[in-house]
Design a protein around this motif. Structure first.
Motif, short mmCIF file in Angstrom:
data_model
loop_
_atom_site.label_atom_id
_atom_site.label_comp_id
_atom_site.label_asym_id
_atom_site.label_seq_id
_atom_site.Cartn_x
_atom_site.Cartn_y
_atom_site.Cartn_z
N ASN A 155 2.53 1.98 -3.25
CA ASN A 155 1.48 2.13 -4.25
C ASN A 155 0.64 3.62 -3.85
O ASN A 155 -0.08 4.02 -4.91
CB ASN A 155 0.35 0.91 -4.20
N SER A 156 1.10 4.11 -2.94
CA SER A 156 0.45 5.24 -2.44
C SER A 156 0.54 6.45 -3.37
O SER A 156 1.51 6.59 -4.12
CB SER A 156 0.50 5.74 -1.03
N THR A 200 0.83 -1.10 0.13
CA THR A 200 -0.05 -0.06 0.07
C THR A 200 0.91 1.21 0.09
O THR A 200 0.47 2.13 -0.66
CB THR A 200 -0.72 0.16 1.32
#
Ligand code: F6P
Length: 541
Positions: free
Chosen positions: A6-7, A3
């Motif tokens: 990917n943020s 995450t």
């Protein structure tokens, strides 16, 4: 992909990175002489100049977005508020309560911890004053002259580093020694200079089950008894600091000679608790409280300053920038203050034991780098040891230069030279030296020789460094400096979404050591070991 990677904020930094990576700081300073005035921040007696970093205004904004996205502020508030942010051990992380002078309660598990903290601090005051003032005497009625702290990791490095750092404030005639290594020569060597009737041992162990500490404590007790110390006077010469009062009592230390700490204080964050007893005895309780107040001032800054002018946040984000985007794996701490010789060792534990993790808070393996390798040394000695690699090696190692305007030594010329060296190193690391400049310096040499030597004398420069300046290293400024690094580590842990407050790797090492010890002593290991270890044990038996 995790995450985090990917943020939005991480991806924005990845996109931004190519626009910065090949730019040279030297050019930035040439085109923008006011750069330093934008990239600095002051807090709790410290001034941080972070202009010699490979960042633009945009980089900083993007890094701040990353901190916001990671929820640094809410995790920080949860830490100060006593939430169990050490989720794998189900513990609160409240070393900040030990230096809380706000007068406000600090809750842990529904209970205000401040009355316990203050009560224990009063006991520390009474005891340290009694030892310093000669009210607490050895069995023969003589004044205590030697304090031997027996502990390891957080129960050694913190008080040891601080006692060294504040040596100019130490009481004359009262020496503090630190035994940590289970190598028997360590304690033997220290005890050679001590006398049982004037020596006070502090057995410091949060768990009171650490193999090294207990063995050293047994050796100390045996030395005491074998050298004339009466069995009945153990209580005058042995005190303990622990959160495990039962085990300390089993060891033979009476409850009255035990000082408490709590499970919400991590070992590497514990010098502010009774683990700081050697500090209180060495410099006095008033000065010890100044150390706590300095740390509290940095806590307040960290808690309340906006992220963009928050010193621990800035230091942490710069570290993330180099660690995760430039791929620089290590980081150097370079104090230009002799008494801070142990600071790099101390910060190794703070940083590497906290953020040397590869599983995130949700139990997933991370796909990004976490804690850097931290190392360093005191200037100017380090210049004559490893600075060559910093200047001309193939690795880039960002660094913190820690400088006090005034020293504790009596020689002002030496202090100027010390400070000049620190500033000169930062300048050279940043500007480097071009081949043309190198040739100019060699104008007296034949042209062929100049050409030959130029590449060897050229420095690429563009090496990042922070300057951390203070007026003088005092208990207060030292407290603030340590708290600064504690919070830096916190912020990085928050960004990487890891738990900075457990240490399962070290715990497992302790367990395997027991198994191997058993094998060495009895020939059969108390648990499974590999064939490689079995042959080593055979050879060592
Ligand atoms: O080094 C690992 C560690 O668990 C540290 O976190 C701690 O400071 C040290 O061991 C000593 O532990 P104790 O104070 O319980 O003896």
């Amino acid at each position: 992909m995790s995450t985090l990677v990917n943020s939005k904020a991480w991806q924005a930094l990845l996109k931004h990175y190519p626009s910065v990576k090949d730019q040279h700081m030297r050019q930035w300073f040439e085109t923008d002489p006011r750069r330093e005035q934008r990239f600095n921040v002051s807090a709790a007696g410290w001034y941080l100049d972070y202009s010699k970093n490979r960042i633009t205004d945009e980089t900083l904004e993007l890094l701040l977005d990353l901190a916001r996205q990671a929820g640094v502020e809410s995790l920080r508030d949860r830490m100060f508020g006593g939430d169990k942010i050490n989720h794998t051990e189900e513990r609160a992380v409240l070393h900040t309560a030990l230096r809380n002078f706000s007068g406000k309660p600090v809750m842990a598990g529904g209970q205000d911890v401040m009355p316990m903290v203050s009560a224990e601090r009063r006991r520390l005051r009474d005891f340290s004053e009694a030892v310093r003032g000669g009210k607490w005497r050895g069995y023969g009625g003589q004044q205590i002259t030697d304090i031997v702290n027996i502990g390891i990791g957080g129960s050694d490095l913190g008080p040891h580093m601080v006692c060294d750092a504040l040596q100019p404030y130490a009481q004359r005639g009262l020496k503090t020694h630190f035994v940590s290594n289970v190598d028997g020569y360590h304690i033997h060597h220290i005890l050679e200079s001590c006398r049982p009737e004037t020596t006070l041992f502090i057995i410091s162990s949060k768990t009171f089950s650490t193999q090294e500490t207990l063995n050293n404590a047994r050796a100390a007790r045996a030395w005491f008894l074998e050298n004339g110390g009466p069995e009945g006077s153990i209580d005058k010469h042995f005190v303990a600091v622990t959160s495990n009062n039962k085990l300390a009592a089993e060891f033979g230390i009476s409850p009255a000679a035990q000082f408490s700490m709590w499970d919400w204080v991590g070992g590497r964050y514990s010098l502010w608790s009774a683990i700081g007893l050697p500090i209180a005895i060495s410099i006095g309780m008033d000065r010890f409280e100044e150390l706590l107040r300095g740390a509290h001032a940095m806590d307040e800054h960290f808690r309340t300053a906006p992220l963009k002018s928050n010193m621990p946040v800035i230091l942490a984000l710069l570290g993330v920038w180099y660690n995760n985007f430039f791929g620089y794996e290590s980081f150097a701490i370079l104090p230009y203050i002799q008494q801070l010789e142990l600071l790099p060792n101390y910060l190794q534990q703070t940083d590497m034991e906290s953020n040397g993790k590869r599983i995130d808070r949700e139990g997933r393996e991370v796909d990004y780098e976490t804690g850097p390798i931290l190392w360093g040394g005191v200037g100017t000695n380090a210049q004559h040891a490893f600075f060559q690699l910093l200047h001309q090696g193939t690795k880039i190692i960002p660094s913190d230069f820690i400088i006090a305007r005034q020293g504790h030594g009596p020689y002002s010329q030496q202090q100027r030279m010390l400070v000049a060296n620190a500033v000169a190193q930062m300048e050279t690391l940043m500007t480097g030296k071009t081949a043309a400049e190198a040739r100019r310096e060699m104008s007296a040499l034949p042209a062929g020789r100049q050409e030959f030597l130029a590449p060897y004398k050229e420095f690429a420069g563009n090496k990042p460094s922070n300057a951390l300046l203070t007026e003088k290293l005092t208990p207060e400024t030292l407290g603030a400096l340590i708290a600064l690094y504690e919070h830096k580590v916190f912020v990085q842990g928050a960004v990487w979404n890891i738990n900075s407050y457990d240490q399962w790797g070290v715990e497992y090492g302790k367990q395997v050591a027991q198994t191997v010890l058993q094998a060495l002593e009895s020939g059969t290991a108390g648990g499974p070991v590999s064939s490689s270890t079995r042959s080593l044990v055979e050879r060592l038996k």
